[in-house]
Design a protein around this motif. Structure first.
Motif, PDB file in Angstrom:
ATOM      1  N   ALA A 302      -2.101  10.508   6.170  1.00 49.89           N
ATOM      2  CA  ALA A 302      -1.569  11.493   5.123  1.00 49.89           C
ATOM      3  C   ALA A 302      -2.785  12.199   4.571  1.00 49.89           C
ATOM      4  O   ALA A 302      -2.692  13.282   4.387  1.00 49.89           O
ATOM      5  CB  ALA A 302      -0.615  10.616   4.457  1.00 49.89           C
ATOM      6  N   THR A 303      -3.458  11.333   3.920  1.00 46.65           N
ATOM      7  CA  THR A 303      -4.712  12.125   3.116  1.00 46.65           C
ATOM      8  C   THR A 303      -5.598  12.883   4.304  1.00 46.65           C
ATOM      9  O   THR A 303      -6.007  14.075   3.712  1.00 46.65           O
ATOM     10  CB  THR A 303      -5.734  10.928   2.476  1.00 46.65           C
ATOM     11  N   GLU A 304      -5.564  12.572   5.261  1.00 46.70           N
ATOM     12  CA  GLU A 304      -6.538  13.303   6.346  1.00 46.70           C
ATOM     13  C   GLU A 304      -5.949  14.699   6.519  1.00 46.70           C
ATOM     14  O   GLU A 304      -6.355  15.608   6.620  1.00 46.70           O
ATOM     15  CB  GLU A 304      -6.814  12.894   7.602  1.00 46.70           C
ATOM     16  N   LYS A 305      -4.595  14.747   6.714  1.00 47.12           N
ATOM     17  CA  LYS A 305      -3.602  15.794   6.987  1.00 47.12           C
ATOM     18  C   LYS A 305      -3.679  16.797   5.656  1.00 47.12           C
ATOM     19  O   LYS A 305      -3.718  17.861   5.703  1.00 47.12           O
ATOM     20  CB  LYS A 305      -2.139  15.520   7.341  1.00 47.12           C
ATOM     21  N   LEU A 306      -3.683  15.991   4.605  1.00 48.23           N
ATOM     22  CA  LEU A 306      -3.792  16.805   3.449  1.00 48.23           C
ATOM     23  C   LEU A 306      -5.234  17.326   2.953  1.00 48.23           C
ATOM     24  O   LEU A 306      -5.320  17.946   2.045  1.00 48.23           O
ATOM     25  CB  LEU A 306      -3.190  15.981   2.146  1.00 48.23           C
ATOM     26  N   GLY A 307      -6.301  17.086   3.922  1.00 43.58           N
ATOM     27  CA  GLY A 307      -7.533  17.507   3.545  1.00 43.58           C
ATOM     28  C   GLY A 307      -8.368  16.787   2.716  1.00 43.58           C
ATOM     29  O   GLY A 307      -9.258  17.169   1.959  1.00 43.58           O
ATOM     30  N   MET A 308      -7.791  15.389   2.445  1.00 43.57           N
ATOM     31  CA  MET A 308      -8.820  14.527   1.519  1.00 43.57           C
ATOM     32  C   MET A 308      -9.442  13.247   2.224  1.00 43.57           C
ATOM     33  O   MET A 308      -8.703  12.945   3.300  1.00 43.57           O
ATOM     34  CB  MET A 308      -7.442  13.972   0.469  1.00 43.57           C
ATOM     35  N   ASP A 309     -10.425  12.876   1.785  1.00 42.38           N
ATOM     36  CA  ASP A 309     -11.258  11.937   2.347  1.00 42.38           C
ATOM     37  C   ASP A 309     -10.812  10.441   1.756  1.00 42.38           C
ATOM     38  O   ASP A 309     -11.326  10.213   0.644  1.00 42.38           O
ATOM     39  CB  ASP A 309     -12.714  12.104   2.266  1.00 42.38           C
ATOM     40  N   SER A 310     -10.292   9.635   2.269  1.00 38.72           N
ATOM     41  CA  SER A 310      -9.731   8.285   1.903  1.00 38.72           C
ATOM     42  C   SER A 310     -10.813   7.251   2.457  1.00 38.72           C
ATOM     43  O   SER A 310     -10.540   6.082   2.170  1.00 38.72           O
ATOM     44  CB  SER A 310      -8.472   8.002   2.201  1.00 38.72           C
ATOM     45  N   SER A 311     -11.883   7.592   3.094  1.00 43.47           N
ATOM     46  CA  SER A 311     -12.749   6.579   3.605  1.00 43.47           C
ATOM     47  C   SER A 311     -13.645   5.668   2.640  1.00 43.47           C
ATOM     48  O   SER A 311     -14.057   4.608   2.801  1.00 43.47           O
ATOM     49  CB  SER A 311     -13.837   7.291   4.453  1.00 43.47           C
ATOM     50  N   LYS A 312     -13.620   6.180   1.500  1.00 42.52           N
ATOM     51  CA  LYS A 312     -14.449   5.579   0.315  1.00 42.52           C
ATOM     52  C   LYS A 312     -13.266   4.369  -0.191  1.00 42.52           C
ATOM     53  O   LYS A 312     -13.678   3.703  -1.178  1.00 42.52           O
ATOM     54  CB  LYS A 312     -14.799   6.510  -0.844  1.00 42.52           C
ATOM     55  N   MET A 313     -12.266   4.629   0.020  1.00 48.59           N
ATOM     56  CA  MET A 313     -10.994   3.652  -0.378  1.00 48.59           C
ATOM     57  C   MET A 313     -10.769   2.486   0.304  1.00 48.59           C
ATOM     58  O   MET A 313     -10.566   2.683   1.771  1.00 48.59           O
ATOM     59  CB  MET A 313      -9.575   4.181  -0.598  1.00 48.59           C
ATOM     60  N   SER A 314     -11.206   1.211   0.058  1.00 50.51           N
ATOM     61  CA  SER A 314     -10.737   0.133   1.006  1.00 50.51           C
ATOM     62  C   SER A 314      -9.449  -0.222   1.593  1.00 50.51           C
ATOM     63  O   SER A 314      -8.431   0.173   0.721  1.00 50.51           O
ATOM     64  CB  SER A 314     -11.556  -1.347   0.441  1.00 50.51           C
ATOM     65  N   ALA A 315      -9.319  -0.869   2.326  1.00 52.03           N
ATOM     66  CA  ALA A 315      -7.991  -1.261   2.676  1.00 52.03           C
ATOM     67  C   ALA A 315      -7.373  -2.112   1.894  1.00 52.03           C
ATOM     68  O   ALA A 315      -6.193  -2.067   1.617  1.00 52.03           O
ATOM     69  CB  ALA A 315      -7.956  -1.945   4.404  1.00 52.03           C
ATOM     70  N   ASN A 316      -7.939  -2.868   1.301  1.00 50.66           N
ATOM     71  CA  ASN A 316      -7.660  -3.786   0.113  1.00 50.66           C
ATOM     72  C   ASN A 316      -7.044  -3.033  -0.955  1.00 50.66           C
ATOM     73  O   ASN A 316      -5.896  -3.275  -1.587  1.00 50.66           O
ATOM     74  CB  ASN A 316      -8.699  -4.950  -0.319  1.00 50.66           C
ATOM     75  N   LEU A 317      -7.812  -1.865  -1.432  1.00 50.10           N
ATOM     76  CA  LEU A 317      -7.319  -1.242  -2.593  1.00 50.10           C
ATOM     77  C   LEU A 317      -6.082  -0.444  -2.104  1.00 50.10           C
ATOM     78  O   LEU A 317      -5.294  -0.281  -3.127  1.00 50.10           O
ATOM     79  CB  LEU A 317      -8.591   0.038  -2.999  1.00 50.10           C
ATOM     80  N   ILE A 318      -6.104   0.135  -1.034  1.00 51.95           N
ATOM     81  CA  ILE A 318      -4.579   1.038  -0.611  1.00 51.95           C
ATOM     82  C   ILE A 318      -3.551  -0.320  -0.482  1.00 51.95           C
ATOM     83  O   ILE A 318      -2.658   0.203  -1.175  1.00 51.95           O
ATOM     84  CB  ILE A 318      -5.000   1.607   0.837  1.00 51.95           C
ATOM     85  N   GLN A 319      -3.852  -1.216  -0.148  1.00 53.45           N
ATOM     86  CA  GLN A 319      -2.945  -2.244   0.091  1.00 53.45           C
ATOM     87  C   GLN A 319      -2.307  -2.758  -1.423  1.00 53.45           C
ATOM     88  O   GLN A 319      -1.130  -2.926  -1.510  1.00 53.45           O
ATOM     89  CB  GLN A 319      -3.208  -3.508   0.891  1.00 53.45           C
ATOM     90  N   GLY A 320      -3.129  -2.581  -2.251  1.00 50.13           N
ATOM     91  CA  GLY A 320      -2.937  -3.204  -3.717  1.00 50.13           C
ATOM     92  C   GLY A 320      -1.990  -2.173  -4.143  1.00 50.13           C
ATOM     93  O   GLY A 320      -0.833  -2.360  -5.071  1.00 50.13           O
ATOM     94  N   TYR A 321      -1.958  -0.826  -3.932  1.00 47.34           N
ATOM     95  CA  TYR A 321      -0.993   0.214  -4.391  1.00 47.34           C
ATOM     96  C   TYR A 321       0.516  -0.160  -3.735  1.00 47.34           C
ATOM     97  O   TYR A 321       1.426  -0.342  -4.591  1.00 47.34           O
ATOM     98  CB  TYR A 321      -1.082   1.571  -3.859  1.00 47.34           C
ATOM     99  N   TYR A 322       0.601  -0.808  -2.493  1.00 48.71           N
ATOM    100  CA  TYR A 322       1.735  -1.092  -1.947  1.00 48.71           C
ATOM    101  C   TYR A 322       2.161  -2.022  -2.579  1.00 48.71           C
ATOM    102  O   TYR A 322       3.660  -2.355  -3.129  1.00 48.71           O
ATOM    103  CB  TYR A 322       1.578  -1.265  -0.614  1.00 48.71           C
TER     104      TYR A 322
END
Length: 395
Positions: A302-322
């Protein structure tokens, strides 16, 4: 020969007024965008009861509690919803089946067809799914009866089955402007795709366009009434399917999108940037949910489609939001059910505007709003039916 089962323009206007007075306040629920649900803390801003109370009150209402709650106040002193039974009672009172404006299908059939034995006009179950077969069989019978009653011999009746967005409005306008068309039978859908004349009053470029899908009637146009796209989207929600058919809404995809907005706000700019993404077409992440293997994968795509770079966000960080918002998922489920309960009221206003438009015309002899279909099988179940002056011949 005019049909007797008719309602007058004044009655239609009074019911429109009844609905607009109600929706002036209640549209604040329907116009909430799922995208904003967590970033704007919508649940705590608008609701004062636990989500479980809303879910049980809407999906599994008790007859006694509904009667007791109907006369109570929906809102507390801080204008938060605190009485689900009262909410369900007042939305039910403002839905089309309870407005006394629809022409009963059985009554219309009797007047059109009398005691004659009805033919099987089409048997479509062998090559259509249950929903479409039901729609085509019922509508083909009604169209055939109406054409016979009006002595229509050739292609001089406009028929629309689930005409999308503005196409439903255009169908009625074509009927009005073409005297060779004797009758119209139109079942609309996709209210979110309607163009609204007064939705963006401050946008001169938009307001110069037309003709508009909503409102159509001079009565509603004189009030500069508008619903808003989110409310029109809410009008498409299938109340009967959810409450009686127990069909579940696509909750997880909505939850993913709402949490995505939190991530956008906290990691990809300030509130202004977040709002810009929401206002423009770039906010649409499309069907990425169905192409994603997990929440983390969804956020990456989703962030890629929106033109945003989420590569600096770790999988654990993203999963933490969930993990942080998962315990609040029931809030989103419950709020969507509040929208579902409002859907018949908003749909009713759109359809009454169309009926009012026809009744304002001097060249329309008869017009009615008729529930053609079983709403559990076919949620967009109402038809606008009309015939023009000097077009009906005595049987």
């Amino acid at each position: 020969m005019p049909l007797s089962a008719d309602v007058g323009l004044d009655l239609v206007k009074s019911k429109i007024k009844y609905l607009t007075n109600f929706l002036d306040f209640y549209l604040k629920i329907a116009n909430v965008h799922t995208v904003d649900f967590y970033t704007k803390d919508v649940w705590n801003e608008l609701v004062a009861v636990p989500p479980e109370a809303v879910i049980s009150g809407i999906l599994y209402p008790q007859a006694e509690s509904t009667r007791e709650g109907k006369g109570g106040s929906v809102w507390d002193q801080s204008q938060k919803l605190n009485n689900v039974d009262a909410y369900m009672g007042i939305t039910r009172d403002h839905s089309l089946p309870n407005l006394g404006i629809c022409t009963p299908l059985d009554d219309l059939r009797q007047e059109l067809w009398g005691d004659k034995q009805k033919e099987m006009f089409l048997k479509t179950s062998t090559f259509m799914n249950t929903k479409k077969s039901h729609e085509v069989e019922v509508m083909s019978e009604m169209v055939a009866c109406f054409a016979n009653y009006c002595n229509i011999q050739q292609d001089s009746m406009v028929v629309g089955l689930h005409t999308c967005g503005d196409l439903a409005s255009s169908t009625l306008r074509i009927f009005i402007t073409k005297p060779e068309i004797k009758a119209v039978c139109s079942v609309g859908c996709c209210y979110h795709l309607l163009s609204e004349e007064f939705e963006l009053l401050d946008n001169k470029e938009v307001s110069s366009q037309g003709p508009w899908g909503f409102p159509m009637s001079q009565y509603m146009r004189s009030c500069a009434w508008h619903c808003g796209r989110n409310a029109r989207m809410s009008a498409c929600l299938p109340f009967e399917r959810v409450t009686f058919g127990h069909v579940q809404l696509p909750l997880e995809s909505l939850f993913y999108r709402a949490v995505l907005q939190v991530i956008i706000k906290e990691h990809f700019g300030n509130e202004e940037t977040s709002n810009t993404v929401q206002r423009t077409k770039i906010k649409h992440v499309g069907k990425i949910y169905f192409k994603s293997s997990s929440f983390v994968d969804y956020i990456r795509k989703a962030t890629e489609k929106l033109g945003m770079d989420s590569s600096k966000m770790s999988a654990n960080l993203i999963q933490g939001y969930y993990d942080r918002y998962m315990p609040r998922m029931k809030e989103l489920e419950a709020f969507n059910l509040l929208k579902v309960a409002l859907a018949p009221c908003i749909e009713g206003l759109i359809l009454l505007d169309r009926l009012c438009y026809l009744k304002e015309q001097q060249n329309v002899a008869w017009s009615a709003l008729v529930q053609l279909f079983d709403p559990v099988k076919s949620p967009r179940c109402y038809a606008i039916i009309a015939t023009g002056c000097q077009r009906m011949l005595a049987v």
